[in-house]
Design a protein around this motif. Structure first.
Motif, PDB file in Angstrom:
ATOM      1  N   SER A  91       0.865  -1.183   0.000  1.00  0.00           N
ATOM      2  CA  SER A  91       0.000   0.000   0.000  1.00  0.00           C
ATOM      3  C   SER A  91       0.896   1.226   0.000  1.00  0.00           C
ATOM      4  O   SER A  91       2.115   1.113   0.211  1.00  0.00           O
ATOM      5  CB  SER A  91      -0.891   0.014   1.255  1.00  0.00           C
ATOM      6  N   GLY A  92       0.282   2.375  -0.191  1.00  0.00           N
ATOM      7  CA  GLY A  92       1.058   3.613  -0.085  1.00  0.00           C
ATOM      8  C   GLY A  92       1.590   3.781   1.323  1.00  0.00           C
ATOM      9  O   GLY A  92       2.745   4.178   1.531  1.00  0.00           O
ATOM     10  N   MET A  93       0.771   3.473   2.319  1.00  0.00           N
ATOM     11  CA  MET A  93       1.216   3.595   3.712  1.00  0.00           C
ATOM     12  C   MET A  93       2.396   2.664   4.005  1.00  0.00           C
ATOM     13  O   MET A  93       3.301   3.010   4.759  1.00  0.00           O
ATOM     14  CB  MET A  93       0.063   3.316   4.692  1.00  0.00           C
ATOM     15  N   TYR A 117      -0.974  13.832   4.237  1.00  0.00           N
ATOM     16  CA  TYR A 117      -2.046  12.824   4.244  1.00  0.00           C
ATOM     17  C   TYR A 117      -2.321  12.335   5.672  1.00  0.00           C
ATOM     18  O   TYR A 117      -1.388  12.095   6.446  1.00  0.00           O
ATOM     19  CB  TYR A 117      -1.647  11.672   3.315  1.00  0.00           C
ATOM     20  N   GLU A 160       4.995  16.330   0.631  1.00  0.00           N
ATOM     21  CA  GLU A 160       3.844  15.828  -0.141  1.00  0.00           C
ATOM     22  C   GLU A 160       3.354  16.999  -0.982  1.00  0.00           C
ATOM     23  O   GLU A 160       2.971  18.035  -0.445  1.00  0.00           O
ATOM     24  CB  GLU A 160       2.756  15.357   0.828  1.00  0.00           C
ATOM     25  N   ASN A 164      -2.721  16.637   0.362  1.00  0.00           N
ATOM     26  CA  ASN A 164      -4.084  16.099   0.458  1.00  0.00           C
ATOM     27  C   ASN A 164      -4.685  16.589   1.781  1.00  0.00           C
ATOM     28  O   ASN A 164      -4.097  16.319   2.838  1.00  0.00           O
ATOM     29  CB  ASN A 164      -3.981  14.570   0.444  1.00  0.00           C
ATOM     30  N   ASP A 190       6.045  12.489  -1.468  1.00  0.00           N
ATOM     31  CA  ASP A 190       4.817  11.769  -1.816  1.00  0.00           C
ATOM     32  C   ASP A 190       4.197  12.524  -2.986  1.00  0.00           C
ATOM     33  O   ASP A 190       3.705  13.639  -2.842  1.00  0.00           O
ATOM     34  CB  ASP A 190       3.880  11.753  -0.592  1.00  0.00           C
ATOM     35  N   THR A 192       1.817  11.276  -5.022  1.00  0.00           N
ATOM     36  CA  THR A 192       0.612  10.541  -5.411  1.00  0.00           C
ATOM     37  C   THR A 192      -0.367  11.404  -6.203  1.00  0.00           C
ATOM     38  O   THR A 192      -0.920  10.967  -7.213  1.00  0.00           O
ATOM     39  CB  THR A 192      -0.105  10.028  -4.131  1.00  0.00           C
ATOM     40  N   SER A 212       1.053   6.300  -3.801  1.00  0.00           N
ATOM     41  CA  SER A 212       0.044   5.304  -3.485  1.00  0.00           C
ATOM     42  C   SER A 212      -0.454   4.814  -4.842  1.00  0.00           C
ATOM     43  O   SER A 212      -1.143   5.546  -5.559  1.00  0.00           O
ATOM     44  CB  SER A 212      -1.110   5.929  -2.692  1.00  0.00           C
ATOM     45  N   THR A 214      -2.594   2.785  -5.335  1.00  0.00           N
ATOM     46  CA  THR A 214      -4.042   2.633  -5.190  1.00  0.00           C
ATOM     47  C   THR A 214      -4.777   3.706  -6.010  1.00  0.00           C
ATOM     48  O   THR A 214      -5.921   3.505  -6.407  1.00  0.00           O
ATOM     49  CB  THR A 214      -4.402   2.825  -3.687  1.00  0.00           C
ATOM     50  N   LYS A 215      -4.090   4.826  -6.260  1.00  0.00           N
ATOM     51  CA  LYS A 215      -4.715   5.968  -6.949  1.00  0.00           C
ATOM     52  C   LYS A 215      -4.448   5.881  -8.459  1.00  0.00           C
ATOM     53  O   LYS A 215      -4.727   4.855  -9.045  1.00  0.00           O
ATOM     54  CB  LYS A 215      -4.214   7.275  -6.327  1.00  0.00           C
ATOM     55  N   GLY A 225      -1.927  -0.560  -3.343  1.00  0.00           N
ATOM     56  CA  GLY A 225      -0.495  -0.742  -3.568  1.00  0.00           C
ATOM     57  C   GLY A 225       0.265   0.550  -3.370  1.00  0.00           C
ATOM     58  O   GLY A 225      -0.327   1.628  -3.271  1.00  0.00           O
ATOM     59  N   PHE A 344      -9.171   8.405  -5.026  1.00  0.00           N
ATOM     60  CA  PHE A 344      -9.233   9.297  -6.194  1.00  0.00           C
ATOM     61  C   PHE A 344      -8.333   8.715  -7.269  1.00  0.00           C
ATOM     62  O   PHE A 344      -7.720   7.655  -7.072  1.00  0.00           O
ATOM     63  CB  PHE A 344      -8.826  10.737  -5.817  1.00  0.00           C
TER      64      PHE A 344
END
Ligand SMILES: Cc1ncc(COP(=O)(O)O)c(C=O)c1O
Length: 400
Positions: A91-93, A117, A160, A164, A190, A192, A212, A214-215, A225, A344
């Motif tokens: 994950s991004g985390m 974030y 970042e 966000n 970051d 993302t 991330s 995931t985005k 991811g 997103f």
């Protein structure tokens, strides 16, 4: 310079890279990549097996250590970011935490921007102190504040940009130049929200870039991811932590992420254009107090946006509704196109009310410190038309 020999990729190069990166690898000359959906690999030869087990980042020993499908995704991201190497995570985390646990610790301080974030902030405030990690914060739009907060023993600088959910920018090259001159710390960005298409932090002086996946890298709301890219030495250092954390991406998720990447330039171009049009239209609404989008000339860092994100400002924007928490909830309840959802960078428009959502991740005091306006709504545009998305929001605003 990366394995592809490309540094600052132009549009043509993106398509070349994404279309052909891993072609020679696929068995049976399949056009689409194979999925190595296996947890482990074998060898009849003890010497070969020993090498598989001990060589850092071996891509075919045990899938928690590495896997050929995961490596293909990593190579593609490294190519897009102009990096030597990349490391995919669950994950991004997982990517952020693995980097923090690699570069910070006792007598090594983290310096992070304060608008960051909510999950990253939750780790820095609630978990990191339990491991003896000291964390300092700075206001990302205030360079003097950064310079003051930087200490000689700062070992990791967490940025970042855009942030966000307020879409504030961090001047990456200015901060990186100052940090390099004053400490040994690793600079991690970051990225993302901008994606590798809009922003290239490594070319601006950062040491590591993180997404991330995931985005927008995955782009289809079907995987979780993360990925880090940078020099081989730094990526191997993070791997030494991440494979022991078990923060590895699953091969099937890596395969989906690789598939998502192939259309990244087209998807991001569409998101850039749609978000710009929606933001400009919302700025004209009498019921909206402020629209946050770096592409708008009214954004206080619009000049930096043009320099740092030359291809576009991404698909994420936020706006503050007049009337605070209750008014924002009314708008959320009346959206028909945008789904209320915590992500997103996808095919469909997703909206959240951060002050309500992040209440689960932060204490009341931390929420207050995060300066989240109660009437703020975050919108990640999808592939619907800009007119449909804006009209949906305007109709919901009428219900306040
Ligand atoms: C900017 C940013 N960084 C990191 C993350 C964490 O990524 P993940 O949810 O994949 O762990 C998110 C998730 O929303 C994010 O928006």
């Amino acid at each position: 310079m990366n394995e592809t020999g490309l540094q600052n990729l132009r549009e043509h190069d993106y398509y070349e890279l994404l279309a052909h990166l891993d072609e020679p690898e696929w068995p049976l000359r399949s056009v689409a990549p194979a999925i190595y959906q296996t947890s482990t690999f074998w060898s009849p030869d003890p010497d070969e097996f020993l090498e598989m087990a001990t060589k850092p980042r071996h891509a075919a020993f045990y899938s928690r250590y590495g896997n050929p499908t995961i490596r293909s995704f990593e190579n593609a991201v490294a190519g897009l970011e102009g990096a030597d190497a990349a490391l995919a995570t669950a994950s991004g985390m997982a990517a952020i935490v693995a980097a923090i646990l690699t570069f910070a610790g006792q007598k090594k301080r983290v310096l992070a921007q304060s608008a960051i974030y909510g999950g990253t902030m939750g780790f820095l405030r609630n978990v990191a102190p339990r491991f003896g990690i000291d964390v300092d914060f700075f206001e990302q739009t205030d360079f003097a504040n950064f310079a003051q907060a930087l200490k000689p023993d700062t070992s990791l600088i967490l940025l970042e940009s855009p942030s966000n959910p307020l879409l504030r920018l961090t001047d990456i090259s200015r901060i990186a130049a100052h940090a390099k001159a004053n400490c040994e710390g690793v600079i991690l960005v970051d990225s993302t929200i901008s994606s590798p298409i809009n922003q290239q932090p490594l070319s601006l002086g950062a040491d590591l870039v993180m997404h991330s996946a995931t985005k927008s890298l995955g782009g289809h709301s079907d995987i979780t991811g993360g990925v880090l890219a940078g020099s081989s030495a730094l990526i191997t250092s993070v791997w030494q932590t991440s494979y022991l954390l078990g923060a590895t991406l699953d091969p099937f998720a890596a395969w989906l992420a690789l598939r998502g990447l192939r259309t990244l330039p087209m998807r991001v171009a569409r998101h850039n254009q749609t978000a710009m049009e929606v933001a400009a239209r919302l700025e004209r609404s009498a019921k909206i107090r402020a629209v946050h989008y770096p592409g708008l000339p009214s954004h206080p860092q619009h000049d930096l946006a043009k320099r740092q994100m030359p291809n576009g400002s991404g698909g994420l924007l936020s706006f503050e509704v007049d009337g605070g928490l209750a008014a924002a909830e009314t708008v959320m309840a009346n959206l028909r196109i945008a789904h209320r959802s915590a992500s997103f960078g996808s095919f469909s428009t997703l909206a959240v009310h951060p002050a309500a959502m992040w209440a689960g991740m932060m204490s009341e005091e931390q929420l207050k410190q995060s300066e989240l306006p109660p009437g703020l709504i975050r919108l990640g545009v999808g592939f619907e038309t800009p007119d449909a998305i804006a009209s949906d929001i305007e109709a919901a605003l009428e219900r306040i």
